[in-house]
Design a protein around this motif. Sequence first.
Motif, mmCIF file in Angstrom:
data_model
loop_
_atom_site.group_PDB
_atom_site.id
_atom_site.type_symbol
_atom_site.label_atom_id
_atom_site.label_comp_id
_atom_site.label_asym_id
_atom_site.label_seq_id
_atom_site.Cartn_x
_atom_site.Cartn_y
_atom_site.Cartn_z
ATOM 1 N N ASP A 5 0.841 -1.203 0.000
ATOM 2 C CA ASP A 5 0.000 0.000 0.000
ATOM 3 C C ASP A 5 0.875 1.251 0.000
ATOM 4 O OD1 ASP A 5 -2.366 -1.494 0.052
ATOM 5 O OD2 ASP A 5 -2.430 -1.504 2.250
ATOM 6 N N LYS A 6 1.932 1.231 0.802
ATOM 7 C CA LYS A 6 2.852 2.370 0.833
ATOM 8 C C LYS A 6 3.507 2.554 -0.529
ATOM 9 C CE LYS A 6 5.487 5.641 2.433
ATOM 10 N NZ LYS A 6 5.020 6.976 2.730
ATOM 11 N N VAL A 12 4.401 3.159 -7.105
ATOM 12 C CA VAL A 12 5.237 2.011 -7.451
ATOM 13 C C VAL A 12 4.444 0.720 -7.314
ATOM 14 C CG1 VAL A 12 7.293 0.679 -6.822
ATOM 15 C CG2 VAL A 12 7.347 3.180 -6.734
ATOM 16 N N THR A 13 4.452 -0.066 -8.366
ATOM 17 C CA THR A 13 3.910 -1.416 -8.342
ATOM 18 C C THR A 13 5.072 -2.366 -8.572
ATOM 19 O OG1 THR A 13 1.809 -0.667 -9.261
ATOM 20 C CG2 THR A 13 2.289 -3.024 -9.428
ATOM 21 N N LEU A 14 5.233 -3.339 -7.700
ATOM 22 C CA LEU A 14 6.335 -4.275 -7.874
ATOM 23 C C LEU A 14 6.103 -5.134 -9.105
ATOM 24 C CD1 LEU A 14 7.050 -5.527 -4.240
ATOM 25 C CD2 LEU A 14 8.244 -3.750 -5.544
ATOM 26 N N PRO A 15 7.146 -5.325 -9.916
ATOM 27 C CA PRO A 15 7.025 -6.229 -11.056
ATOM 28 C C PRO A 15 7.059 -7.672 -10.564
ATOM 29 C CG PRO A 15 9.290 -5.509 -10.840
ATOM 30 C CD PRO A 15 8.493 -4.763 -9.796
ATOM 31 N N LEU A 84 4.863 -9.363 0.959
ATOM 32 C CA LEU A 84 5.955 -8.444 1.266
ATOM 33 C C LEU A 84 5.926 -7.995 2.721
ATOM 34 C CD1 LEU A 84 8.414 -6.991 0.079
ATOM 35 C CD2 LEU A 84 6.895 -5.072 -0.466
ATOM 36 N N ASP A 85 4.777 -8.077 3.373
ATOM 37 C CA ASP A 85 4.690 -7.660 4.775
ATOM 38 C C ASP A 85 5.431 -8.609 5.712
ATOM 39 O OD1 ASP A 85 3.343 -5.307 4.264
ATOM 40 O OD2 ASP A 85 1.381 -6.276 4.359
#
Length: 152
Positions: A5-6, A12-15, A84-85
């Motif tokens: 969310d941050k 930014v969206t992770l590929p 990712l958290d």
Amino acid sequence: MGYEDKLASLGVTLPNAPAPAANYVPFVKIGNIVYVSGQISNDETGLITGKLGDDMDVNAGAAAAKRCAINLLAQVKAACGGDLDQLVRVVKLTAFVNSTPDFTAQPQVINGASDFLVEALGEAGRHSRSAVSAAALPLGVAVEIDGIFEVK
């Protein structure tokens, strides 16, 4: 707010985690430590190439370093089963800057990655690091960074 969310709030969206280009694995997870192989400077349009001190300035190099950091986070996400958290903190980065022999601003280039990680992850993004010059990098990319991460 979760890390993704941050990242989204930063645009930014992770590929998807990039696949390795040779006979190695993209990451190794041992206990709660993830070692991520070197991530080269590339984005959705392709490779970010150039040599600092020749055909690329510090700002462009810092942008390339930021892309490496984004790719590192994509690998951490993959190592954590898509969550990712699970990331606790960035421990260490080792960064290579494709630069001329007289170029000495490698730390300013790699600030592109370091500043981004702190902005995106807060205190968990603070890390130790090395920033060194390289006469050449794979495929002519401007920056390559590997990393060590602590996860849950």
